[in-house]
Design an enzyme around this catalytic site. Structure first.
Site, PDB file in Angstrom:
ATOM      1  N   ASP A  66      -3.386   0.009 -11.643  1.00  0.00           N
ATOM      2  CA  ASP A  66      -4.241  -1.164 -11.821  1.00  0.00           C
ATOM      3  C   ASP A  66      -5.012  -1.256 -12.926  1.00  0.00           C
ATOM      4  O   ASP A  66      -5.376  -2.759 -12.949  1.00  0.00           O
ATOM      5  CB  ASP A  66      -5.854  -0.361 -10.932  1.00  0.00           C
ATOM      6  CG  ASP A  66      -5.309   0.640  -9.876  1.00  0.00           C
ATOM      7  OD1 ASP A  66      -4.139   0.608  -9.123  1.00  0.00           O
ATOM      8  OD2 ASP A  66      -6.171   1.809  -9.111  1.00  0.00           O
TER       9      ASP A  66
ATOM     10  N   GLU B 116       4.900   2.887  -5.739  1.00  0.00           N
ATOM     11  CA  GLU B 116       4.017   3.708  -5.029  1.00  0.00           C
ATOM     12  C   GLU B 116       3.565   4.880  -5.730  1.00  0.00           C
ATOM     13  O   GLU B 116       4.592   5.317  -5.011  1.00  0.00           O
ATOM     14  CB  GLU B 116       3.703   2.580  -3.335  1.00  0.00           C
ATOM     15  CG  GLU B 116       2.005   2.665  -3.535  1.00  0.00           C
ATOM     16  CD  GLU B 116       1.655   1.034  -3.819  1.00  0.00           C
ATOM     17  OE1 GLU B 116       1.186   1.214  -4.915  1.00  0.00           O
ATOM     18  OE2 GLU B 116       1.981   0.152  -3.791  1.00  0.00           O
TER      19      GLU B 116
ATOM     20  N   ASP C  85       3.068   6.046 -10.945  1.00  0.00           N
ATOM     21  CA  ASP C  85       2.343   5.817 -11.944  1.00  0.00           C
ATOM     22  C   ASP C  85       1.945   7.357 -12.487  1.00  0.00           C
ATOM     23  O   ASP C  85       2.414   7.450 -14.147  1.00  0.00           O
ATOM     24  CB  ASP C  85       1.256   4.640 -12.183  1.00  0.00           C
ATOM     25  CG  ASP C  85       0.154   4.948 -10.975  1.00  0.00           C
ATOM     26  OD1 ASP C  85       0.312   6.098 -10.555  1.00  0.00           O
ATOM     27  OD2 ASP C  85      -1.277   4.701 -11.577  1.00  0.00           O
TER      28      ASP C  85
ATOM     29  N   SER D  25     -10.810  -3.164  -6.874  1.00  0.00           N
ATOM     30  CA  SER D  25     -11.972  -3.508  -6.994  1.00  0.00           C
ATOM     31  C   SER D  25     -12.072  -2.618  -8.410  1.00  0.00           C
ATOM     32  O   SER D  25     -12.926  -3.007  -9.096  1.00  0.00           O
ATOM     33  CB  SER D  25     -12.345  -3.968  -6.036  1.00  0.00           C
ATOM     34  OG  SER D  25     -12.692  -2.342  -4.902  1.00  0.00           O
TER      35      SER D  25
ATOM     36  N   GLY E  10      -7.601  -1.382  -1.620  1.00  0.00           N
ATOM     37  CA  GLY E  10      -6.050  -1.202  -2.346  1.00  0.00           C
ATOM     38  C   GLY E  10      -5.893  -2.180  -2.994  1.00  0.00           C
ATOM     39  O   GLY E  10      -5.016  -1.943  -3.469  1.00  0.00           O
ATOM     40  N   LEU E  11      -7.432  -3.262  -3.082  1.00  0.00           N
ATOM     41  CA  LEU E  11      -6.615  -3.766  -4.003  1.00  0.00           C
ATOM     42  C   LEU E  11      -6.979  -4.075  -5.757  1.00  0.00           C
ATOM     43  O   LEU E  11      -7.592  -4.963  -6.330  1.00  0.00           O
ATOM     44  CB  LEU E  11      -6.925  -5.543  -3.687  1.00  0.00           C
ATOM     45  CG  LEU E  11      -5.794  -5.760  -2.257  1.00  0.00           C
ATOM     46  CD1 LEU E  11      -6.711  -6.979  -1.367  1.00  0.00           C
ATOM     47  CD2 LEU E  11      -4.665  -5.781  -2.635  1.00  0.00           C
TER      48      LEU E  11
HETATM   49  C1  GLA Z   1      -4.606   4.006  -6.306  1.00  0.00           C
HETATM   50  C2  GLA Z   1      -4.331   4.466  -8.400  1.00  0.00           C
HETATM   51  C3  GLA Z   1      -2.695   3.968  -9.215  1.00  0.00           C
HETATM   52  C4  GLA Z   1      -1.878   4.534  -7.822  1.00  0.00           C
HETATM   53  C5  GLA Z   1      -1.650   4.138  -6.603  1.00  0.00           C
HETATM   54  C6  GLA Z   1      -0.320   3.884  -5.860  1.00  0.00           C
HETATM   55  O1  GLA Z   1      -4.010   2.068  -6.560  1.00  0.00           O
HETATM   56  O2  GLA Z   1      -5.396   4.300  -8.466  1.00  0.00           O
HETATM   57  O3  GLA Z   1      -3.223   4.575  -9.897  1.00  0.00           O
HETATM   58  O4  GLA Z   1      -1.877   5.683  -7.898  1.00  0.00           O
HETATM   59  O5  GLA Z   1      -2.707   4.434  -6.514  1.00  0.00           O
HETATM   60  O6  GLA Z   1       0.575   3.466  -6.069  1.00  0.00           O
END
Ligand code: GLA
Length: 383
Positions: free
Chosen positions: A174, A37, A40, A129, A126-127
């Site tokens: 994502d 987490e 990226d 969308s 947080g999924l």
């Molecule tokens: C969000 C961002 C991703 C990533 C996550 C955390 O989903 O869109 O790029 O940084 O938070 O891991």
């Protein structure tokens, strides 16, 4: 819902809205990250799986030079404007995400395009969308007008829509998950090298479930907290004299950081990258996948204490799940709300979900929504 059923619904809704059939229907999933987490945008490692939940985009080209966007979610209002009027923030709201993708291919779409979207990816949980939305449209436009684009190119197209058009400073987790995941596997992605590996993840065969707990508390990427963390990480890397925190192999490499906040942020990234590599090592081996549980918990503690992006609801979820016998649990996504994942034996899953619900009721929190995730397929054409 099956792909066929979802395609039929989106096709019919497009025809009703725009007075003729679409040229096709595409679907792209949301994601849940097993571990990795905020790594990226630090050139690090991530390990997401695609959700069975998707956003469907029914798309057809036009001849009047306009972009028309309709959604079966929300108030049903049509968003329509000339392609020449597209600009960051115009349109705004949900329509900005697909509009940003269209804008990225504007010179191929001179006649304009109509898009109808339908989705069952929970919004604000947080999924991802938003990635499901951008990636379904990106794949559609690739098939219709830009066949030379690779899926990696589409990751960039979708990311630019979020970063430059919508103004959310995300990394590529994502979009990569939505476009590159495959059914039955987690996607191990090195975000610097853009190297991917499909790591088989058959939880059912091991008698396990990956439970998502949506706390239904707010979360939005464009919010300040995410951008703050990103800037702090960049500042830490700059002070350490490296291009990105990915270049720091272990916490000993952080000794030169004399700012307490930057040290915490950087320590999360360095330890999180190590946890991703360790989880991948376990899943690649013949070891019991339950062994990843403590790493998930350590990841949560790091996000809570060092990165400081958890919430009381997410902490309560992780505590209650682990107390009730889960092997591991952690918050997922950008933070400040949203969802947690819980790794649990299938025959304990109901009891663990009940324990979380009871804890939330005791604390007076909004009742959570829970569902089981089977690692699903990435974006695809469904009609
Ligand atoms: C969000 C961002 C991703 C990533 C996550 C955390 O989903 O869109 O790029 O940084 O938070 O891991």
């Amino acid at each position: 819902m099956s792909d066929d059923e979802a395609a039929r619904l989106a096709h019919a809704a497009f025809a009703e809205r725009f007075g003729g059939p679409p040229e096709g229907v595409w679907a792209a999933p949301g994601r849940v990250n097993v571990i990795g987490e905020h790594t990226d945008y630090n050139d690090g490692y991530v390990l997401p799986v695609a959700l069975p939940h998707t956003t469907r985009a029914a798309v057809g080209r036009r001849t009047d030079g306009r972009l028309a966007l309709a959604s079966l979610q929300g108030d049903g209002a049509l968003v329509e404007l000339g392609l020449a009027d597209l600009a960051p923030g115009r349109p705004d709201g949900w329509a900005g995400y697909p509009a940003g993708v269209v804008d990225g291919l504007r010179e191929r779409l001179a006649g304009g395009v109509s898009v109808l979207v339908d989705s069952d990816v929970p919004v604000g949980a947080g999924l991802s969308s938003s990635a499901a939305l951008t990636c379904s449209v990106a794949l559609a436009l690739r098939d219709l007008v830009a066949p030379e684009l690779t899926r990696d190119d589409l990751v960039e197209l979708a990311r630019r829509s979020e970063n430059d058009f919508v103004g959310a400073p995300t990394g590529i987790l994502d979009q990569s998950a939505s476009l590159l995941c495959t059914a039955g596997a987690a996607l191990f992605l090195d975000t610097r090298e853009r190297r991917t590996e499909q790591v088989p993840l058959d939880l059912a065969a091991a008698g396990l479930e990956l439970l998502v707990v949506d706390t239904r508390t707010s979360h939005t990427h464009a919010d300040g907290g995410y951008g703050d963390r990103r800037r702090e990480c960049e500042e830490a890397a700059a002070r350490l004299g490296v291009p990105a925190l990915r270049d720091i192999p272990d916490v000993a490499g952080l000794a030169a950081l004399d700012d307490a906040v930057l040290l915490r942020r950087a320590r999360h990234i360095v330890t999180e990258n190590a946890r991703v590599l360790e989880v991948v090592r376990i899943l690649r081996s013949s070891a019991d996948p339950r062994e990843i549980g403590p790493l998930l918990i350590a990841g949560h503690v790091s996000l809570r204490d060092d990165f400081q992006i958890s919430t009381v609801e997410l902490d309560a979820c992780v505590d209650a799940a682990v107390e009730a016998g889960a092997h591991g649990a952690r918050m997922v996504g950008g933070g400040f709300g949203g969802s947690a994942v819980v790794l649990v034996d299938r025959d304990r899953a109901g009891a663990v979900a009940d324990a979380v619900r009871e804890r939330f009721a005791q604390e007076g929190y909004t009742p959570p929504r829970t569902f089981d995730v089977v690692p699903s397929a990435g974006a695809r054409r469904i009609a």
